[in-house]
Design a protein around this motif. Structure first.
Motif, mmCIF file in Angstrom:
data_model
loop_
_atom_site.group_PDB
_atom_site.id
_atom_site.type_symbol
_atom_site.label_atom_id
_atom_site.label_comp_id
_atom_site.label_asym_id
_atom_site.label_seq_id
_atom_site.Cartn_x
_atom_site.Cartn_y
_atom_site.Cartn_z
ATOM 1 N N PHE A 76 0.835 -1.204 0.000
ATOM 2 C CA PHE A 76 0.000 0.000 0.000
ATOM 3 C C PHE A 76 0.869 1.254 0.000
ATOM 4 N N LYS A 77 1.912 1.273 0.825
ATOM 5 C CA LYS A 77 2.801 2.442 0.851
ATOM 6 C C LYS A 77 3.524 2.611 -0.491
ATOM 7 N N ARG A 78 3.851 1.497 -1.164
ATOM 8 C CA ARG A 78 4.485 1.576 -2.473
ATOM 9 C C ARG A 78 3.530 2.169 -3.506
ATOM 10 N N LEU A 79 2.253 1.796 -3.424
ATOM 11 C CA LEU A 79 1.247 2.293 -4.366
ATOM 12 C C LEU A 79 0.820 3.732 -4.089
ATOM 13 N N PHE A 80 0.973 4.175 -2.828
ATOM 14 C CA PHE A 80 0.478 5.495 -2.437
ATOM 15 C C PHE A 80 1.193 6.565 -3.250
ATOM 16 N N PRO A 81 0.443 7.425 -3.933
ATOM 17 C CA PRO A 81 1.064 8.425 -4.813
ATOM 18 C C PRO A 81 1.621 9.604 -4.016
ATOM 19 N N VAL A 82 2.453 10.385 -4.694
ATOM 20 C CA VAL A 82 2.899 11.647 -4.112
ATOM 21 C C VAL A 82 1.781 12.649 -4.380
ATOM 22 N N VAL A 83 1.188 13.156 -3.292
ATOM 23 C CA VAL A 83 0.122 14.151 -3.367
ATOM 24 C C VAL A 83 0.638 15.397 -2.671
ATOM 25 N N LEU A 84 0.753 16.473 -3.411
ATOM 26 C CA LEU A 84 1.280 17.716 -2.843
ATOM 27 C C LEU A 84 0.150 18.673 -2.502
ATOM 28 N N ASP A 85 0.268 19.279 -1.323
ATOM 29 C CA ASP A 85 -0.653 20.322 -0.884
ATOM 30 C C ASP A 85 0.057 21.648 -1.088
ATOM 31 N N ASN A 86 -0.369 22.408 -2.083
ATOM 32 C CA ASN A 86 0.277 23.678 -2.422
ATOM 33 C C ASN A 86 -0.336 24.858 -1.684
ATOM 34 N N GLY A 87 -0.748 24.631 -0.460
ATOM 35 C CA GLY A 87 -1.365 25.685 0.325
ATOM 36 C C GLY A 87 -0.382 26.686 0.880
ATOM 37 N N SER A 88 0.901 26.395 0.784
ATOM 38 C CA SER A 88 1.894 27.317 1.338
ATOM 39 C C SER A 88 2.392 28.289 0.275
ATOM 40 N N GLN A 89 3.209 29.238 0.679
ATOM 41 C CA GLN A 89 3.686 30.310 -0.198
ATOM 42 C C GLN A 89 4.992 29.931 -0.885
ATOM 43 N N LEU A 90 5.229 30.516 -2.052
ATOM 44 C CA LEU A 90 6.497 30.349 -2.738
ATOM 45 C C LEU A 90 7.571 31.137 -2.007
ATOM 46 N N PRO A 91 8.853 30.765 -2.155
ATOM 47 C CA PRO A 91 9.936 31.496 -1.494
ATOM 48 C C PRO A 91 9.943 32.978 -1.885
ATOM 49 N N ASP A 92 10.262 33.850 -0.939
ATOM 50 C CA ASP A 92 10.283 35.298 -1.184
ATOM 51 C C ASP A 92 11.343 35.713 -2.200
ATOM 52 N N ASP A 93 12.450 34.960 -2.272
ATOM 53 C CA ASP A 93 13.526 35.337 -3.190
ATOM 54 C C ASP A 93 13.315 34.814 -4.618
ATOM 55 N N LEU A 94 12.211 34.160 -4.861
ATOM 56 C CA LEU A 94 11.899 33.662 -6.201
ATOM 57 C C LEU A 94 11.306 34.803 -7.027
ATOM 58 N N THR A 95 11.963 35.124 -8.130
ATOM 59 C CA THR A 95 11.509 36.248 -8.963
ATOM 60 C C THR A 95 11.606 35.874 -10.438
ATOM 61 N N GLY A 96 11.136 36.765 -11.276
ATOM 62 C CA GLY A 96 11.300 36.624 -12.719
ATOM 63 C C GLY A 96 10.534 35.459 -13.317
ATOM 64 N N ARG A 97 11.164 34.876 -14.342
ATOM 65 C CA ARG A 97 10.532 33.817 -15.117
ATOM 66 C C ARG A 97 10.156 32.611 -14.244
ATOM 67 N N ASP A 98 11.044 32.225 -13.319
ATOM 68 C CA ASP A 98 10.754 31.065 -12.473
ATOM 69 C C ASP A 98 9.547 31.319 -11.569
#
Length: 164
Positions: A76-98
């Motif tokens: 079951f743990k092998r089958l369990f997918p990676v599920v991301l919760d994007n409820g948090s903020q992006l890093p403050d130093d991330l700018t521009g195209r990225d």
């Protein structure tokens, strides 16, 4: 196996692994992601259960198809997918195209497949560092949940001899 997660569907996304991936998207809240082959061992479905049931609260359901005969806790743990919760903020130093690419891919995860391999991996890693991973936890499972149920029949009594 069905797992209900009390967050908005727009916050969660499946990370593609070696299984077949498909996204059906009508809006940020009305979308379903699939991993694997339908109705087969290891198939995964992530969708908005609140929308399906007409609930006022946020509820996202993760369904994993598990073949009873082939499954153990390790499987079951092998089958369990990676599920991301994007409820948090992006890093403050991330700018521009990225920054723009991260913001776009947060709202539209399918955009990742349109980026070059290197840029896609970079953006995926940036998103993964800001997200929380939804994971199963080791827990005591009641024995009656893991034993296969068999129907018990009453003993048949014989009342004499029959000849054919």
């Amino acid at each position: 196996m069905a797992i209900d997660i009390p967050v908005a569907r727009s916050r969660l996304r499946l990370v593609k692994d070696q299984r077949k991936y498909m996204l059906m998207k009508y809006s940020n809240e009305n979308m379903t992601e699939y991993l694997g082959v339908r109705s087969s061992h290891g198939n995964v479905k992530l969708y908005n259960k609140a929308l399906e049931r007409g609930l006022e609260r946020d509820l996202t359901r993760l369904e994993i198809t598990v073949d009873y005969e082939r499954c153990s806790w390790g499987e079951f743990k092998r089958l369990f997918p990676v599920v991301l919760d994007n409820g948090s903020q992006l890093p403050d130093d991330l700018t521009g195209r990225d920054y723009v690419l991260c913001m776009a891919c947060l709202e539209h995860p399918e955009y990742l497949q349109h980026l070059s391999y290197r840029k896609g991996k970079k953006i995926e890693q940036l998103l993964a560092t800001t997200a929380q991973n939804v994971q199963p936890i080791d827990a005591e499972i009641p024995e009656e949940w893991t034993k296969k149920k068999t129907k018990m029949f009453d003993e048949i009594q014989s009342y004499g001899q029959y000849q054919i």
